[in-house]
Design a protein around this motif. Structure first.
Motif, PDB file in Angstrom:
ATOM      1  N   TYR A  71       0.997  -0.885  -0.133  1.00  0.00           N
ATOM      2  CA  TYR A  71      -0.052   0.214  -0.055  1.00  0.00           C
ATOM      3  C   TYR A  71       0.799   1.472  -0.156  1.00  0.00           C
ATOM      4  CZ  TYR A  71      -3.796  -2.837   1.435  1.00  0.00           C
ATOM      5  OH  TYR A  71      -4.218  -4.184   2.072  1.00  0.00           O
ATOM      6  N   VAL A  72       1.049   2.562  -0.186  1.00  0.00           N
ATOM      7  CA  VAL A  72       1.537   3.821  -0.357  1.00  0.00           C
ATOM      8  C   VAL A  72       1.225   4.144   0.531  1.00  0.00           C
ATOM      9  CG1 VAL A  72       1.329   5.888  -1.828  1.00  0.00           C
ATOM     10  CG2 VAL A  72      -0.104   3.846  -2.962  1.00  0.00           C
ATOM     11  N   ALA A  73       2.358   4.126   1.824  1.00  0.00           N
ATOM     12  CA  ALA A  73       2.821   4.762   2.873  1.00  0.00           C
ATOM     13  C   ALA A  73       3.003   6.573   2.443  1.00  0.00           C
ATOM     14  CB  ALA A  73       3.692   4.430   3.547  1.00  0.00           C
ATOM     15  N   GLU A  74       3.891   7.000   1.566  1.00  0.00           N
ATOM     16  CA  GLU A  74       3.952   8.500   1.052  1.00  0.00           C
ATOM     17  C   GLU A  74       4.339   8.359   0.083  1.00  0.00           C
ATOM     18  OE1 GLU A  74       7.742  10.862   3.242  1.00  0.00           O
ATOM     19  OE2 GLU A  74       6.766   8.920   4.147  1.00  0.00           O
ATOM     20  N   LEU A  75       4.477   9.877  -0.254  1.00  0.00           N
ATOM     21  CA  LEU A  75       4.773   9.823  -2.338  1.00  0.00           C
ATOM     22  C   LEU A  75       5.299  10.870  -1.762  1.00  0.00           C
ATOM     23  CD1 LEU A  75       1.088  10.038  -3.177  1.00  0.00           C
ATOM     24  CD2 LEU A  75       2.086   8.287  -3.548  1.00  0.00           C
ATOM     25  N   GLY A  76       6.325  10.965  -3.297  1.00  0.00           N
ATOM     26  CA  GLY A  76       7.372  12.716  -3.365  1.00  0.00           C
ATOM     27  C   GLY A  76       6.626  13.626  -3.332  1.00  0.00           C
ATOM     28  N   ALA A  77       7.155  14.574  -3.676  1.00  0.00           N
ATOM     29  CA  ALA A  77       6.076  15.633  -4.201  1.00  0.00           C
ATOM     30  C   ALA A  77       5.553  15.776  -5.746  1.00  0.00           C
ATOM     31  CB  ALA A  77       7.755  16.572  -3.879  1.00  0.00           C
ATOM     32  N   VAL A  79       5.209  13.210  -7.398  1.00  0.00           N
ATOM     33  CA  VAL A  79       4.155  11.814  -7.448  1.00  0.00           C
ATOM     34  C   VAL A  79       2.380  12.225  -7.202  1.00  0.00           C
ATOM     35  CG1 VAL A  79       3.942   9.543  -7.497  1.00  0.00           C
ATOM     36  CG2 VAL A  79       5.519  10.304  -7.057  1.00  0.00           C
ATOM     37  N   THR A  80       1.714  12.860  -8.273  1.00  0.00           N
ATOM     38  CA  THR A  80       0.174  13.482  -7.874  1.00  0.00           C
ATOM     39  C   THR A  80      -1.352  12.272  -8.518  1.00  0.00           C
ATOM     40  OG1 THR A  80       0.267  14.389 -10.300  1.00  0.00           O
ATOM     41  CG2 THR A  80       0.970  15.451  -8.117  1.00  0.00           C
ATOM     42  N   ASP A  81      -0.922  11.313  -8.873  1.00  0.00           N
ATOM     43  CA  ASP A  81      -1.223  10.049  -9.499  1.00  0.00           C
ATOM     44  C   ASP A  81      -1.783   9.567  -8.881  1.00  0.00           C
ATOM     45  OD1 ASP A  81       0.734   9.509 -10.153  1.00  0.00           O
ATOM     46  OD2 ASP A  81       0.558   8.693 -11.927  1.00  0.00           O
ATOM     47  N   LEU A  82      -1.548   9.234  -7.597  1.00  0.00           N
ATOM     48  CA  LEU A  82      -1.275   7.620  -6.619  1.00  0.00           C
ATOM     49  C   LEU A  82      -1.865   8.818  -5.554  1.00  0.00           C
ATOM     50  CD1 LEU A  82       1.668   5.964  -7.213  1.00  0.00           C
ATOM     51  CD2 LEU A  82      -0.753   4.603  -7.387  1.00  0.00           C
ATOM     52  N   ALA A  83      -2.269   7.696  -4.789  1.00  0.00           N
ATOM     53  CA  ALA A  83      -3.021   8.279  -3.508  1.00  0.00           C
ATOM     54  C   ALA A  83      -2.120   7.714  -1.695  1.00  0.00           C
ATOM     55  CB  ALA A  83      -4.773   8.257  -3.383  1.00  0.00           C
ATOM     56  N   VAL A 144      -3.261  -1.406  -8.356  1.00  0.00           N
ATOM     57  CA  VAL A 144      -4.176  -2.296  -7.991  1.00  0.00           C
ATOM     58  C   VAL A 144      -5.569  -1.411  -7.846  1.00  0.00           C
ATOM     59  CG1 VAL A 144      -2.797  -3.982  -8.561  1.00  0.00           C
ATOM     60  CG2 VAL A 144      -3.303  -3.633  -6.633  1.00  0.00           C
ATOM     61  N   GLY A 145      -5.623  -0.384  -7.210  1.00  0.00           N
ATOM     62  CA  GLY A 145      -6.908   0.089  -6.928  1.00  0.00           C
ATOM     63  C   GLY A 145      -6.802   0.133  -5.050  1.00  0.00           C
ATOM     64  N   PHE A 146      -8.453   0.614  -5.032  1.00  0.00           N
ATOM     65  CA  PHE A 146      -8.826   0.748  -3.665  1.00  0.00           C
ATOM     66  C   PHE A 146      -9.641  -0.532  -3.037  1.00  0.00           C
ATOM     67  CE2 PHE A 146      -7.832   4.982  -4.808  1.00  0.00           C
ATOM     68  CZ  PHE A 146      -6.894   5.290  -3.824  1.00  0.00           C
ATOM     69  N   GLU A 147      -9.704  -0.403  -1.686  1.00  0.00           N
ATOM     70  CA  GLU A 147     -10.549  -1.763  -1.522  1.00  0.00           C
ATOM     71  C   GLU A 147      -9.657  -3.280  -2.124  1.00  0.00           C
ATOM     72  OE1 GLU A 147     -11.959  -1.194   1.065  1.00  0.00           O
ATOM     73  OE2 GLU A 147     -11.991   1.107   0.738  1.00  0.00           O
ATOM     74  N   VAL A 148      -8.610  -3.431  -2.326  1.00  0.00           N
ATOM     75  CA  VAL A 148      -8.174  -4.569  -2.610  1.00  0.00           C
ATOM     76  C   VAL A 148      -6.769  -5.008  -1.586  1.00  0.00           C
ATOM     77  CG1 VAL A 148      -6.849  -5.297  -4.672  1.00  0.00           C
ATOM     78  CG2 VAL A 148      -8.526  -3.730  -4.753  1.00  0.00           C
ATOM     79  N   ASP A 149      -7.152  -6.481  -1.106  1.00  0.00           N
ATOM     80  CA  ASP A 149      -5.771  -7.039  -0.695  1.00  0.00           C
ATOM     81  C   ASP A 149      -5.239  -7.428  -1.289  1.00  0.00           C
ATOM     82  OD1 ASP A 149      -3.738  -8.154   1.033  1.00  0.00           O
ATOM     83  OD2 ASP A 149      -5.333  -9.334   1.920  1.00  0.00           O
ATOM     84  N   PRO A 150      -3.979  -6.949  -2.084  1.00  0.00           N
ATOM     85  CA  PRO A 150      -2.733  -6.578  -2.633  1.00  0.00           C
ATOM     86  C   PRO A 150      -1.727  -8.283  -2.917  1.00  0.00           C
ATOM     87  CG  PRO A 150      -1.891  -4.874  -1.260  1.00  0.00           C
ATOM     88  CD  PRO A 150      -3.437  -6.236  -0.857  1.00  0.00           C
ATOM     89  N   VAL A 151      -2.077  -8.938  -1.253  1.00  0.00           N
ATOM     90  CA  VAL A 151      -1.451  -9.736  -1.309  1.00  0.00           C
ATOM     91  C   VAL A 151      -1.026 -11.166  -2.795  1.00  0.00           C
ATOM     92  CG1 VAL A 151      -3.522 -12.048  -0.317  1.00  0.00           C
ATOM     93  CG2 VAL A 151      -0.680 -11.807   0.643  1.00  0.00           C
TER      94      VAL A 151
END
Length: 345
Positions: A71-77, A79-83, A144-151
């Motif tokens: 899961y995205v934990a932190e974004l570089g300055a 990077v604007t297209d992920l959350a 791969v989206g939100f509300e998804v377990d990427p395991v």
């Protein structure tokens, strides 16, 4: 943070404490959810100092794990297209984007990360995903989206996509009435059978040393399963029998496309024996010392031989519709998981 490192060549991996990475302007910090374990990890752990292909090409002391999802934990300055909180996977092969292979769309052959016969990257010369957090450039991260377990997505990022890339190099040959042999029905081989089934009308022959794996091959689409025992006094005889069986099944015609996910000398010799004229052999497996002697009378006329390396980001975007068998281990069970992988269980 806690991580699992290959500290020294030829020694078991170790749990260590390392500094949590900080993302640069174009990076993504990922909270790891899963890292797939790969046979090449064992090859790295078993490498003696200076040995090919790993220890002669990269320095030890890096975090293992090159099949990564989280899961995205932190974004570089920049990077604007992920959350933050978005589920992502990471392509297993870094690339510079500037060399000739990269600009030609063959980033898996990027010259900036090539070291001899291998490509360096996360989990192979650089810090990988067997840690609490992983850093990666935005260009190598796919949502791969939100509300998804990427395991369950982790094995797609190398095992599945490498198999897909290998199949794609030959799939144009697999018209109705043709055949394909998949040698080695481990993780990659199981995916290979599925991709050939999805992308072609070819007759599929699965080859392995294990009856259980051959059963899986039939379940995922193989038309025939051929037992081949490798090693020991009967190796030559068993290889001969496997080749005879395939030649009989093809009525002496041979196989149009052979993809070898083992890469030992004996499996490559089998591939050469069963290939038809104008066929194609694709080697994916990196079995230590595996080699094929070619020349007149040793390979079918006009038969092509290729070594398939990794995959591209586009390959990863296209991977799907697979049966994915996952066995889960906790982060504190990594040595146990590697031992099960070593035993083939």
């Amino acid at each position: 943070m806690k991580a699992f490192k290959l500290v020294h060549w030829g020694q078991p991996g170790q749990y260590v404490e390392i500094t949590r990475p900080k993302p640069g302007p174009n990076d993504v910090l990922i909270r790891m959810r899963a890292a797939g374990l790969c046979r090449s990890d064992l090859d790295m752990l078993d490498s003696q100092p200076g040995s090919a292909p790993y220890a002669e090409s990269v320095a030890s002391n890096y975090v293992l794990g090159h099949e990564n999802a989280g899961y995205v934990a932190e974004l570089g300055a920049n990077v604007t297209d992920l959350a933050v909180g978005e589920a992502v996977v990471v392509h297993h092969m870094p690339h510079c984007g500037n060399c000739r292979p990269c600009t030609d769309g063959m980033e898996n052959h990027c010259q900036a990360f090539k070291r001899g016969a291998i490509a360096t990257g996360r989990g192979c010369g650089g810090d990988g995903g067997l840690a609490e957090f992983l850093i990666a450039p935005r260009t190598e991260v796919i949502s791969v989206g939100f509300e998804v377990d990427p395991v369950d997505y982790a094995p797609l990022t190398d095992a599945a996509v490498t198999a897909y890339h290998a199949v794609q190099t030959a799939v144009q040959r697999l018209k109705p009435g043709t055949s394909a042999a998949i040698i080695g029905i481990g993780g990659l081989g199981t995916y290979g059978v599925q991709f050939v089934k999805l992308l072609s009308a070819a007759q599929i022959y699965a080859v392995d040393t294990s009856e259980d794996r051959l059963k899986v091959a039939r379940e995922v689409g193989a038309d025939s399963a051929i037992l081949f025992r490798e090693g020991g006094a009967d190796e030559g005889a068993d290889g001969q029998r496997a080749g005879d069986e395939i030649m009989e099944l093809t009525q002496g015609r041979g196989v149009d496309v052979i993809i070898d996910f083992v890469g030992s000398s004996s499996t490559l010799q089998l591939a050469a024996r069963i290939s038809r004229a104008r066929g194609r052999i694709v080697q994916v497996g990196m079995h230590p010392g595996g080699a094929l002697e070619v020349g007149w009378g040793r390979l079918a006329t006009s038969c092509e031989f290729a070594i398939s390396l990794g995959s591209t980001r586009q390959d990863l975007r296209e991977v799907g519709k697979l049966r994915i068998d996952v066995q889960k281990f906790g982060f504190d069970q990594i040595p146990e998981a590697y031992e099960k992988l070593r035993r083939g269980s």
